[in-house]
Design a protein around this motif. Structure first.
Motif, PDB file in Angstrom:
ATOM      1  N   PRO A   1       0.831  -1.209   0.000  1.00  0.00           N
ATOM      2  CA  PRO A   1       0.000   0.000   0.000  1.00  0.00           C
ATOM      3  C   PRO A   1       0.869   1.265   0.000  1.00  0.00           C
ATOM      4  N   SER A   2       0.479   2.227  -0.812  1.00  0.00           N
ATOM      5  CA  SER A   2       1.138   3.537  -0.805  1.00  0.00           C
ATOM      6  C   SER A   2       0.716   4.251   0.478  1.00  0.00           C
ATOM      7  N   PRO A   3       1.299   5.416   0.773  1.00  0.00           N
ATOM      8  CA  PRO A   3       0.885   6.140   1.982  1.00  0.00           C
ATOM      9  C   PRO A   3      -0.618   6.413   2.064  1.00  0.00           C
ATOM     10  N   PHE A   4      -1.296   6.527   0.924  1.00  0.00           N
ATOM     11  CA  PHE A   4      -2.742   6.768   0.938  1.00  0.00           C
ATOM     12  C   PHE A   4      -3.538   5.516   0.580  1.00  0.00           C
ATOM     13  N   GLY A   5      -2.872   4.344   0.585  1.00  0.00           N
ATOM     14  CA  GLY A   5      -3.565   3.077   0.475  1.00  0.00           C
ATOM     15  C   GLY A   5      -3.701   2.447  -0.896  1.00  0.00           C
ATOM     16  N   SER A   6      -3.286   3.127  -1.944  1.00  0.00           N
ATOM     17  CA  SER A   6      -3.363   2.543  -3.287  1.00  0.00           C
ATOM     18  C   SER A   6      -2.193   1.590  -3.503  1.00  0.00           C
ATOM     19  N   PRO A   7      -2.335   0.612  -4.400  1.00  0.00           N
ATOM     20  CA  PRO A   7      -1.213  -0.277  -4.669  1.00  0.00           C
ATOM     21  C   PRO A   7      -0.005   0.462  -5.246  1.00  0.00           C
ATOM     22  N   LEU A   8       1.122   0.280  -4.598  1.00  0.00           N
ATOM     23  CA  LEU A   8       2.408   0.819  -5.046  1.00  0.00           C
ATOM     24  C   LEU A   8       3.221  -0.383  -5.515  1.00  0.00           C
ATOM     25  N   LEU A   9       3.443  -0.478  -6.819  1.00  0.00           N
ATOM     26  CA  LEU A   9       4.116  -1.631  -7.410  1.00  0.00           C
ATOM     27  C   LEU A   9       5.596  -1.635  -7.046  1.00  0.00           C
ATOM     28  N   ASP A  10       6.115  -2.814  -6.701  1.00  0.00           N
ATOM     29  CA  ASP A  10       7.520  -2.942  -6.322  1.00  0.00           C
ATOM     30  C   ASP A  10       8.434  -2.582  -7.486  1.00  0.00           C
ATOM     31  N   GLY A  11       9.496  -1.827  -7.175  1.00  0.00           N
ATOM     32  CA  GLY A  11      10.543  -1.552  -8.139  1.00  0.00           C
ATOM     33  C   GLY A  11      10.264  -0.474  -9.159  1.00  0.00           C
ATOM     34  N   VAL A  12       9.197   0.316  -8.966  1.00  0.00           N
ATOM     35  CA  VAL A  12       8.916   1.367  -9.942  1.00  0.00           C
ATOM     36  C   VAL A  12       9.962   2.475  -9.860  1.00  0.00           C
ATOM     37  N   ALA A  13      10.095   3.234 -10.946  1.00  0.00           N
ATOM     38  CA  ALA A  13      11.042   4.346 -10.986  1.00  0.00           C
ATOM     39  C   ALA A  13      10.553   5.512 -10.124  1.00  0.00           C
ATOM     40  N   ALA A  14       9.236   5.695 -10.074  1.00  0.00           N
ATOM     41  CA  ALA A  14       8.644   6.764  -9.265  1.00  0.00           C
ATOM     42  C   ALA A  14       7.177   6.420  -9.019  1.00  0.00           C
ATOM     43  N   TRP A  15       6.584   7.092  -8.048  1.00  0.00           N
ATOM     44  CA  TRP A  15       5.160   6.911  -7.753  1.00  0.00           C
ATOM     45  C   TRP A  15       4.573   8.240  -7.305  1.00  0.00           C
ATOM     46  N   ILE A  16       3.300   8.424  -7.607  1.00  0.00           N
ATOM     47  CA  ILE A  16       2.606   9.665  -7.276  1.00  0.00           C
ATOM     48  C   ILE A  16       1.222   9.292  -6.731  1.00  0.00           C
ATOM     49  N   ASP A  17       0.997   9.554  -5.460  1.00  0.00           N
ATOM     50  CA  ASP A  17      -0.307   9.327  -4.836  1.00  0.00           C
ATOM     51  C   ASP A  17      -1.183  10.550  -5.092  1.00  0.00           C
ATOM     52  N   CYS A  18      -2.411  10.338  -5.546  1.00  0.00           N
ATOM     53  CA  CYS A  18      -3.291  11.442  -5.943  1.00  0.00           C
ATOM     54  C   CYS A  18      -4.722  11.231  -5.449  1.00  0.00           C
ATOM     55  N   GLU A  19      -5.450  12.341  -5.455  1.00  0.00           N
ATOM     56  CA  GLU A  19      -6.901  12.261  -5.349  1.00  0.00           C
ATOM     57  C   GLU A  19      -7.456  12.914  -6.608  1.00  0.00           C
ATOM     58  N   LEU A  20      -8.627  12.441  -7.026  1.00  0.00           N
ATOM     59  CA  LEU A  20      -9.233  12.972  -8.238  1.00  0.00           C
ATOM     60  C   LEU A  20      -9.551  14.450  -8.053  1.00  0.00           C
ATOM     61  N   TRP A  21      -9.072  15.284  -8.976  1.00  0.00           N
ATOM     62  CA  TRP A  21      -9.264  16.735  -8.942  1.00  0.00           C
ATOM     63  C   TRP A  21     -10.338  17.158  -9.944  1.00  0.00           C
ATOM     64  N   ALA A  22     -10.233  16.616 -11.180  1.00  0.00           N
ATOM     65  CA  ALA A  22     -11.193  16.978 -12.230  1.00  0.00           C
ATOM     66  C   ALA A  22     -11.100  15.977 -13.376  1.00  0.00           C
ATOM     67  N   GLU A  23     -12.141  15.978 -14.218  1.00  0.00           N
ATOM     68  CA  GLU A  23     -12.171  15.200 -15.450  1.00  0.00           C
ATOM     69  C   GLU A  23     -12.706  16.096 -16.558  1.00  0.00           C
ATOM     70  N   HIS A  24     -12.189  15.882 -17.771  1.00  0.00           N
ATOM     71  CA  HIS A  24     -12.628  16.663 -18.925  1.00  0.00           C
ATOM     72  C   HIS A  24     -12.776  15.755 -20.134  1.00  0.00           C
TER      73      HIS A  24
END
Length: 171
Positions: free
Chosen positions: A106-129
């Protein structure tokens, strides 16, 4: 030129061919769904804003996973490393358990954080277009991190490729 006909409409195949000359990274967007982890591969990802911190990606309108992640409201963008071609292919499939055999935590906000990735970004939905045959998603960055030792997996002209390391950039 005088008297020349205006250009015709741009075909999807021509669009894919020409824009394939632009190198993109590949990410897997994940979320902790009520029935287990969710995820899909996406190559249309970008940083959008520093203040507020925002990122953007564009899932296809035909995606069956994005609507389920939308309902969760929080997600993690996993920037795949060079050795993750199998993850890119696996998370692009439909109708299979995409997390079978995939190591994650789990990432700090609970989403799956895949092992060995180059980077990760935890987000909440802001908008859709509306983005034509895609949806443009904007996520507000809640937390993020990177592994400086990993090179990203790249996509160029319909094929996976790798970035040159820092030593190659110093030439």
């Amino acid at each position: 030129m005088t008297g020349s006909a205006p250009p015709g409409p741009v075909s999807p195949s021509m669009m894919r061919e020409v824009l394939g000359h632009f190198v993109t990274g590949i990410v897997v967007v994940t979320a902790a769904g009520p029935d287990g982890p969710l995820g899909f591969t996406c190559q249309s990802f970008t940083s959008l804003s520093l203040d507020p911190p925002l990122v953007s990606f564009a899932p296809a309108r035909t995606s069956k996973t994005w609507p389920r992640i939308r309902e969760v409201g929080k997600f993690c963008v996993n920037v795949l490393a060079v050795e993750h071609q199998d993850l890119s292919i696996g998370f692009a499939r439909s109708g299979v358990d995409k997390f079978a055999g995939v190591a994650w935590r789990p990432s700090p906000f609970g989403s799956p954080l895949l092992d060995g990735v180059a980077a990760w970004i935890d987000c909440e939905l802001w908008a859709e277009h509306d983005g034509g045959d895609h949806t443009i998603v904007i996520g507000k960055v809640l937390d993020l991190g990177a592994d400086e030792t990993r090179l990203p997996l790249l996509y160029y002209r319909g094929q996976y490729t790798v970035a040159a390391g820092p030593e190659a950039m110093q030439r």
